[in-house]
Design a protein around this motif. Sequence first.
Motif, PDB file in Angstrom:
ATOM      1  N   VAL A 133       0.837  -1.191   0.000  1.00  9.77           N
ATOM      2  CA  VAL A 133       0.000   0.000   0.000  1.00  9.77           C
ATOM      3  C   VAL A 133       0.873   1.242   0.000  1.00  9.77           C
ATOM      4  CG1 VAL A 133      -1.717   1.285   1.282  1.00  9.77           C
ATOM      5  CG2 VAL A 133      -1.843  -1.196   1.204  1.00  9.77           C
ATOM      6  N   SER A 134       0.611   2.126  -0.878  1.00  8.62           N
ATOM      7  CA  SER A 134       1.318   3.402  -0.877  1.00  8.62           C
ATOM      8  C   SER A 134       0.357   4.496  -0.468  1.00  8.62           C
ATOM      9  CB  SER A 134       1.889   3.702  -2.270  1.00  8.62           C
ATOM     10  OG  SER A 134       0.848   3.827  -3.209  1.00  8.62           O
TER      11      SER A 134
ATOM     12  N   ILE B 129      -7.193   0.755  16.710  1.00  4.07           N
ATOM     13  CA  ILE B 129      -6.713   1.492  15.534  1.00  4.07           C
ATOM     14  C   ILE B 129      -5.362   0.948  15.085  1.00  4.07           C
ATOM     15  CG2 ILE B 129      -5.921   3.753  14.723  1.00  4.07           C
ATOM     16  CD1 ILE B 129      -8.013   5.035  16.540  1.00  4.07           C
ATOM     17  N   ASP B 130      -4.467   0.713  16.051  1.00  2.00           N
ATOM     18  CA  ASP B 130      -3.161   0.141  15.708  1.00  2.00           C
ATOM     19  C   ASP B 130      -3.323  -1.216  15.038  1.00  2.00           C
ATOM     20  OD1 ASP B 130      -1.657   2.264  16.664  1.00  2.00           O
ATOM     21  OD2 ASP B 130      -1.553   1.451  18.688  1.00  2.00           O
ATOM     22  N   ALA B 131      -4.273  -2.005  15.531  1.00  2.00           N
ATOM     23  CA  ALA B 131      -4.497  -3.328  14.948  1.00  2.00           C
ATOM     24  C   ALA B 131      -4.986  -3.222  13.508  1.00  2.00           C
ATOM     25  CB  ALA B 131      -5.512  -4.097  15.794  1.00  2.00           C
ATOM     26  N   LEU B 132      -5.923  -2.324  13.262  1.00  2.00           N
ATOM     27  CA  LEU B 132      -6.425  -2.155  11.894  1.00  2.00           C
ATOM     28  C   LEU B 132      -5.327  -1.669  10.957  1.00  2.00           C
ATOM     29  CD1 LEU B 132      -9.988  -0.553  12.278  1.00  2.00           C
ATOM     30  CD2 LEU B 132      -9.396  -2.920  11.826  1.00  2.00           C
ATOM     31  N   ASN B 133      -4.379  -0.921  11.504  1.00  2.00           N
ATOM     32  CA  ASN B 133      -3.339  -0.386  10.634  1.00  2.00           C
ATOM     33  C   ASN B 133      -2.390  -1.460  10.125  1.00  2.00           C
ATOM     34  OD1 ASN B 133      -2.325   2.016   9.382  1.00  2.00           O
ATOM     35  ND2 ASN B 133      -0.520   1.833  10.682  1.00  2.00           N
ATOM     36  N   LEU B 134      -2.405  -2.626  10.735  1.00  3.27           N
ATOM     37  CA  LEU B 134      -1.613  -3.715  10.178  1.00  3.27           C
ATOM     38  C   LEU B 134      -2.072  -4.028   8.760  1.00  3.27           C
ATOM     39  CD1 LEU B 134       0.535  -5.972  10.869  1.00  3.27           C
ATOM     40  CD2 LEU B 134      -1.441  -7.458  11.155  1.00  3.27           C
ATOM     41  N   TRP B 135      -3.369  -3.895   8.518  1.00  2.00           N
ATOM     42  CA  TRP B 135      -3.916  -4.130   7.176  1.00  2.00           C
ATOM     43  C   TRP B 135      -3.918  -2.847   6.352  1.00  2.00           C
ATOM     44  CZ3 TRP B 135      -8.258  -6.756  10.280  1.00  2.00           C
ATOM     45  CH2 TRP B 135      -7.905  -8.085  10.556  1.00  2.00           C
ATOM     46  N   ALA B 136      -4.079  -1.697   7.023  1.00  4.97           N
ATOM     47  CA  ALA B 136      -4.177  -0.437   6.278  1.00  4.97           C
ATOM     48  C   ALA B 136      -2.805   0.065   5.833  1.00  4.97           C
ATOM     49  CB  ALA B 136      -4.870   0.626   7.133  1.00  4.97           C
ATOM     50  N   GLY B 137      -1.788  -0.096   6.662  1.00  3.65           N
ATOM     51  CA  GLY B 137      -0.445   0.336   6.312  1.00  3.65           C
ATOM     52  C   GLY B 137      -0.276   1.830   6.197  1.00  3.65           C
TER      53      GLY B 137
END
Length: 737
Positions: A382-383, A462-470
């Motif tokens: 993801v960029s 939020i930190d957990a979701l960012n593993l997928w969001a990047g």
Amino acid sequence: MEMDDHTSELIDISRYDTHGFCPGYTLRRHKAETLANAGCYEARKDWIQYIGPVEEFGNCNPVNGNFTAVVLPLTKPERLRLVAYILEYAFLHDNVVEVTKDDASTTTAFSLGDMETSHQNAKLGRKQIQAKMMLQLTQTDPVCAKRVLDVWQTMLETTTKDKSKSFANVEEYLEFRIIDAGAPFVESVMLFGMGETLTKEEDALLAPIIRPCYASLALANDYFSFDREWAESLSSPDAPKPLNAVWLYMQWQSVDMATAKWLVREATNQFEVEFLEGCRKFRESSGKSNDRLERYLRGLQYQVSGNVVWSLNCPRYHPDWRYEANEGLEDGLTVEWRGSPLLHVAAAAEQVEDVSVSDLMEATAKRLSITSWGSRESESDVSTTSSLWEDRAASSRSSSVSAMPSDDERHDGMEEFKNAEREKESLDSLVPREEKLGMEIVNAPFEYTRSLPSKNVRATFIDALNLWAGLPEEVLVQIKEVVDDLQTASLMFDDVEDGSELRRGNPAAHAVFGVPQTINAASLAIVEAVRKAKGLPIPGAVDIALEQLRDLHVGQSYDLYWTRHMSCPSESEYLEMVAKKTGGLFLLLSRLMSEHMPKEVRSLVNHLVTQVGIYFQIRDDYHNISSDEYTAQKGFCEDLDEGKLSFTLVHYLNTEGQSSSSQQVREVLQERQQRGSLSMPLKLLTLQRLKSSNSLEYTRDTLKRLERGVDRTIEELERLTGRKNWVLRMCMAKLSV
């Protein structure tokens, strides 16, 4: 005579040159050492994937034995891999903390200091590994796990607090070094591995006995690690001298390095002998009535001998023994050095089973993760684009009006003009020329509410979701600010509208600052959140925020309407209200974070957070009437005081119909309408009716169904993204009822 133990084999310690350490000690080596190697290898792989390159060795020693195998040989085979994983993480963590500068972030549990800013997403990676360990510890043995986590926290706090402290003598140094070297931490991991617990009374009884053990472990560690630490201190003119007993003895007694090493060894031997003597006296006084504590003390004795033998040639301390640490070569090398096949111990029982080396290596290759749960995680492709928002230059307009007398006016008009100018100056003085009213007053209720103790579940989510969001860290911080502002404002409005006097065990904001000030502050917080959303590099961020705020207010309106009119909704209506009200903020953050994701993943992420939002609200309803902790924070059955129709009450009223017990509850709720609250007897009566029906049980079953639904959604997202989400799994495990 030493008791048999099927997990490990007794080894003649005299075959090693122990430098004079461990007189009178015995040595054991775990038969399932291959599992320890696999756990270490997995920890290094996770570190590389989540945090960054691995540059140091940890547990592994293919010659004298893996640290876990020789230091904790009484570990249950089914726990050996996890124990080795945890200790390998501790070694890797120690490597980083040793070279970090003094930094506030190092005081946080599991923090990595400077690495958290020098490596992108290192902070999230740390949380991933932490969550993985905590989840598996608590799932395996929650009682033993608590001791491990508590001791780890104490170790970090002590290390960061006293790292630069001066020490006048060895006893003063040992007060710090015993914890810093991890002796109590390894002891807690040993207990977990053995599946044993100690009572407070047993801890107190054994404390004076095991203190010399800890001291000998700390000093032996200094003795064997000094050469490496000294070389590192000479690598740079700015490098500090090692915080090590050898160096301290050189300063305390003005001796050379060789003499200082001898002094450290002698002090270590003294503590080793003292520990054995304490164990002997304990056996004499307790007889055979304390076999469990006797086994515990033997486990500590194996730590002393195992640590010395491991240190003799471990790659961590000795460059000449190093090899490629990230290729998973330990099992083959161990077999080569040991000269006989390794043994595998069945997980279900401590029975020895012979296997061939080739079969063992093949089995090891298949067991690449502690849990067998899953696929390897791919790097995110993801960029994220930079922000396109630009500040507008403010244009200023000024106009001046002058009233000069005309030629045909009387000459004394000049005096009139002067009077007018004086009047103008007087009026101008009424217009503020500088800003004296700041934001302190308007923000006070908001800052007060935000300062109240919180478990920060939403931030972790939020930190957990960012593993997928990047998303980059700076964007994540902005999203957290937007959601935090809206969440805090929502809590303030809720407390005012519900008439709740407590928030997280403290007076609610309106009880301190008054209702008008609280409403004003909450309104400003919403405005500020939308303003911050405008600065996000996310297309349509403001529209997303406004849409979810609209849903939140619609959901809240129905909650208030049903309470005011004592109108009981159907279960589906209640769930829709919750999805809008509580789920609205969850959906806000997921929509902001997932806007750039593929459509299928984005849809599933939004579905997940809606599930979690509903779960949060029903769980809150359930704990409101069943949790002592909730009672302490909010008061006993506070929802009944507020007249709220919780999920449990909605189910009860809908299923009981017009029964006599249902009619009693309706009368109680009507009484609340008139009084504004309920007496304790009326609350107890209502609670008794809810418990005697199946409504409380139904609420718990609903939560369990939601948990299973969330788990399935997480699994599907992990499959689609190819990325395990240990942080999210741990977050949900903590919330499980």
